[in-house]
Design a protein around this motif. Structure first.
Motif, PDB file in Angstrom:
ATOM      1  N   SER A  94      45.517  43.958  36.391  1.00 47.26           N
ATOM      2  CA  SER A  94      44.629  44.834  36.331  1.00 47.26           C
ATOM      3  C   SER A  94      44.932  46.272  36.621  1.00 47.26           C
ATOM      4  O   SER A  94      45.658  46.454  37.484  1.00 47.26           O
ATOM      5  N   GLU A 139      41.231  38.449  44.034  1.00 44.82           N
ATOM      6  CA  GLU A 139      41.181  39.946  43.909  1.00 44.82           C
ATOM      7  C   GLU A 139      42.357  40.225  43.293  1.00 44.82           C
ATOM      8  O   GLU A 139      43.196  40.036  43.794  1.00 44.82           O
ATOM      9  N   GLY A 144      42.029  47.387  39.212  1.00 40.92           N
ATOM     10  CA  GLY A 144      41.568  46.575  40.209  1.00 40.92           C
ATOM     11  C   GLY A 144      40.430  45.682  39.644  1.00 40.92           C
ATOM     12  O   GLY A 144      39.851  46.104  39.032  1.00 40.92           O
ATOM     13  N   CYS A 145      40.290  44.456  40.097  1.00 42.08           N
ATOM     14  CA  CYS A 145      38.897  43.566  39.749  1.00 42.08           C
ATOM     15  C   CYS A 145      38.947  42.567  40.928  1.00 42.08           C
ATOM     16  O   CYS A 145      39.976  42.029  41.453  1.00 42.08           O
ATOM     17  N   LYS A 146      37.645  41.879  40.740  1.00 43.10           N
ATOM     18  CA  LYS A 146      37.307  40.575  41.499  1.00 43.10           C
ATOM     19  C   LYS A 146      36.905  39.644  40.623  1.00 43.10           C
ATOM     20  O   LYS A 146      36.002  40.036  39.666  1.00 43.10           O
ATOM     21  N   GLY A 161      49.864  42.044  45.501  1.00 44.58           N
ATOM     22  CA  GLY A 161      48.414  42.716  45.295  1.00 44.58           C
ATOM     23  C   GLY A 161      47.605  41.523  44.453  1.00 44.58           C
ATOM     24  O   GLY A 161      46.441  42.074  44.020  1.00 44.58           O
ATOM     25  N   ALA A 220      44.558  43.903  42.652  1.00 45.38           N
ATOM     26  CA  ALA A 220      44.650  45.259  43.082  1.00 45.38           C
ATOM     27  C   ALA A 220      45.028  46.321  42.199  1.00 45.38           C
ATOM     28  O   ALA A 220      45.368  45.606  41.144  1.00 45.38           O
ATOM     29  N   PRO A 221      44.438  47.423  42.167  1.00 40.28           N
ATOM     30  CA  PRO A 221      44.927  48.273  41.064  1.00 40.28           C
ATOM     31  C   PRO A 221      46.477  48.229  40.690  1.00 40.28           C
ATOM     32  O   PRO A 221      47.286  48.289  41.568  1.00 40.28           O
ATOM     33  N   GLY A 250      35.279  45.468  38.497  1.00 45.60           N
ATOM     34  CA  GLY A 250      36.434  46.137  37.798  1.00 45.60           C
ATOM     35  C   GLY A 250      36.821  45.677  36.313  1.00 45.60           C
ATOM     36  O   GLY A 250      35.849  45.327  35.715  1.00 45.60           O
TER      37      GLY A 250
END
Length: 112
Positions: free
Chosen positions: A91, A39, A94-96, A20, A41-42, A64
């Motif tokens: 995260s 990145e 999710g986030c970048k 992720g 993922a959630p 995010g």
């Protein structure tokens, strides 16, 4: 101008570094300095502890909500992880992130 380097995130294929979590490398200096977009993922969480033993880590949350294992950082937040610090990147939503690692400074060659 000589020495200018540029790269679009879209032109850098993501590299999976953990379940992720992917990294898009943007730049690598002659020594250890580098810049990247990460990145998460959630629900994804870094496998282990991310330790910064030789260089600091500079993080800017693009979108995010990033969590370092202690607190949440929403989009627009800058985080400085100093040398000697550690955290567990993750995260829930999710986030970048934009991440920059400065060059390692050789303490033996610094002026007194």
């Amino acid at each position: 101008m000589s020495g200018i380097v540029w790269k679009r995130v879209e032109d850098s294929p993501p590299q999976r570094v953990s379940e992720g979590i992917s990294v898009c490398p943007l730049w690598q200096g002659e020594s250890s300095a580098k810049a990247m977009v990460v990145e998460i993922a959630p629900g994804a969480k870094w496998d282990g502890i991310d330790s910064h033993n030789e260089t600091s880590e500079e993080v800017f949350v693009i979108s995010g909500v990033f969590n370092d294992g202690v607190r949440d950082y929403p989009a627009g937040t800058f985080i400085h992880h100093p040398v000697g610090s550690s955290h567990i990147p993750q995260s829930a939503t999710g986030c970048k992130l934009f991440i920059f690692y400065p060059e390692i400074t050789n303490k033996d060659n610094q002026a007194a």
